[in-house]
Enzyme design. Structure first.
Site, PDB file in Angstrom:
ATOM      1  N   LYS A  68       0.708  -1.192   0.116  1.00 48.57           N
ATOM      2  CA  LYS A  68      -0.031   0.042  -0.025  1.00 48.57           C
ATOM      3  C   LYS A  68       0.955   1.167  -0.055  1.00 48.57           C
ATOM      4  O   LYS A  68       1.757   1.421   0.921  1.00 48.57           O
ATOM      5  CB  LYS A  68      -0.983  -0.110   1.341  1.00 48.57           C
ATOM      6  CG  LYS A  68      -1.723   1.208   1.495  1.00 48.57           C
ATOM      7  CD  LYS A  68      -2.481   1.404   2.830  1.00 48.57           C
ATOM      8  CE  LYS A  68      -2.764   2.846   3.196  1.00 48.57           C
ATOM      9  NZ  LYS A  68      -1.897   3.878   3.096  1.00 48.57           N
ATOM     10  N   LEU A 102      -4.415   0.081   7.651  1.00 44.43           N
ATOM     11  CA  LEU A 102      -3.133   0.733   7.593  1.00 44.43           C
ATOM     12  C   LEU A 102      -3.619   2.233   7.404  1.00 44.43           C
ATOM     13  O   LEU A 102      -4.469   2.323   6.610  1.00 44.43           O
ATOM     14  CB  LEU A 102      -2.113   0.416   6.370  1.00 44.43           C
ATOM     15  CG  LEU A 102      -1.544  -0.831   6.597  1.00 44.43           C
ATOM     16  CD1 LEU A 102      -0.604  -1.111   5.339  1.00 44.43           C
ATOM     17  CD2 LEU A 102      -0.518  -0.966   7.865  1.00 44.43           C
ATOM     18  N   ASP A 103      -3.243   3.069   8.220  1.00 40.97           N
ATOM     19  CA  ASP A 103      -3.274   4.580   8.193  1.00 40.97           C
ATOM     20  C   ASP A 103      -3.260   5.051   6.808  1.00 40.97           C
ATOM     21  O   ASP A 103      -2.321   4.652   6.230  1.00 40.97           O
ATOM     22  CB  ASP A 103      -2.855   5.306   9.186  1.00 40.97           C
ATOM     23  CG  ASP A 103      -2.892   4.916  10.637  1.00 40.97           C
ATOM     24  OD1 ASP A 103      -4.106   4.244  11.245  1.00 40.97           O
ATOM     25  OD2 ASP A 103      -2.168   4.846  11.795  1.00 40.97           O
ATOM     26  N   TYR A 104      -3.920   6.217   6.422  1.00 44.37           N
ATOM     27  CA  TYR A 104      -3.679   6.990   5.448  1.00 44.37           C
ATOM     28  C   TYR A 104      -2.227   7.315   5.036  1.00 44.37           C
ATOM     29  O   TYR A 104      -2.089   7.050   3.975  1.00 44.37           O
ATOM     30  CB  TYR A 104      -4.592   8.274   5.532  1.00 44.37           C
ATOM     31  CG  TYR A 104      -4.579   9.121   4.356  1.00 44.37           C
ATOM     32  CD1 TYR A 104      -5.258   8.968   2.935  1.00 44.37           C
ATOM     33  CD2 TYR A 104      -3.901  10.376   4.257  1.00 44.37           C
ATOM     34  CE1 TYR A 104      -5.477   9.563   2.030  1.00 44.37           C
ATOM     35  CE2 TYR A 104      -3.917  10.922   3.106  1.00 44.37           C
ATOM     36  CZ  TYR A 104      -4.806  10.781   1.990  1.00 44.37           C
ATOM     37  OH  TYR A 104      -4.660  11.563   0.826  1.00 44.37           O
ATOM     38  N   THR A 106       0.212   5.709   6.332  1.00 37.05           N
ATOM     39  CA  THR A 106       1.227   4.375   6.309  1.00 37.05           C
ATOM     40  C   THR A 106       1.245   3.443   5.350  1.00 37.05           C
ATOM     41  O   THR A 106       0.146   3.450   4.811  1.00 37.05           O
ATOM     42  CB  THR A 106       0.510   3.593   7.820  1.00 37.05           C
ATOM     43  OG1 THR A 106       0.708   4.464   9.018  1.00 37.05           O
ATOM     44  CG2 THR A 106       1.549   2.397   8.012  1.00 37.05           C
TER      45      THR A 106
END
Length: 248
Positions: A68, A102-104, A106
């Protein structure tokens, strides 16, 4: 005969827990009759099962690993029109959804699947599947601070479990260091909050490992299918960590 919520999850409708909510909300029909009771058993090969009026399909199971990029939403869609992780899965026509988040900001290893039971197994708190990150921070947190992370730190939602922490790299020219941290929980923004608690906010965060699966060799924004062996390794990791927690 199988439980209705299991059949729905295996058809990729949602996680098993979410499927239970869908059933109790009266959104499921079996052979034309609305079913709201959990535990009802059905024959997926013979019974007609519909969710919100649409027949479910016993579709092929999909398991992929995505690298990602930063600035992408961990979701199948976004009302604001921002890029989401499924935008990076060309060629996959089945509905798949992320295993955890997963955070924006990360990047790194994210699993996606249409197997609700598999996703539930890997994300359920009792299984404690380890996840490893590289956290880039300004400066070099000294040993006693890292020991705090190893022992567990107090956050607003309680103490964290002990983490595995070690230096991965130190860059004196930039006055930055990369700390490798492995956690066994899945709280919101947990790694970032842990480093904030020792006054070393994260500049960059990348997940490099989920259970036994490494990100190695997968370019940013690309995906690949997991091998049958990797899928089994992930299942085994979840079940093994559960046994360890129970002291078996």
């Amino acid at each position: 005969m199988e439980r209705l919520q299991k059949v729905l999850a295996e058809a990729g409708i949602a996680s098993r827990r979410k499927c239970e909510e869908i059933i109790t909300a009266g959104r499921v029909q079996v052979n034309g009759e609305v079913v709201k009771t959990l535990g009802v058993k059905v024959d997926p090969q013979q019974d007609e099962i519909r969710v919100d009026g649409r027949a479910i399909n016993q579709q092929k199971k999909i398991y992929v690993i995505l690298n990602k990029p930063k600035g992408v939403i961990t979701s199948a869609n976004d009302p604001g029109g921002r890029k989401v992780v499924t935008d990076f899965l060309p060629g996959i026509t089945q509905r798949v959804y992320p295993v955890g988040r997963l955070d924006y900001d990360t990047e790194g290893l994210l699993l996606l699947t249409n197997d609700g039971e598999f996703a539930h197994l890997l994300t359920h708190p009792k299984h404690h599947v380890p996840k490893t990150y590289h956290a880039t921070v300004k400066g070099v947190p000294h040993g006693t601070l890292l020991d705090k992370l190893r022992d567990g730190v107090k956050l607003e939602d309680g103490m964290t479990s002990p983490a595995e922490v070690e230096y991965a790299d130190i860059n004196p020219e930039k006055n930055e260091s990369i700390v490798e941290i492995t956690i066994y929980e899945g709280r919101n923004r947990q790694v970032r909050r842990m480093f904030e608690s020792i006054s070393f906010p994260v500049i960059k965060l990348k997940r490099i490992k989920f259970g036994p699966i490494f990100l190695t060799g997968l370019p940013r924004g690309k995906y690949r299918h997991l091998t049958p062996g990797e899928i089994q390794e992930l299942r085994d990791a979840a079940l093994q960590t559960h046994k360890v927690q129970k002291g078996q």
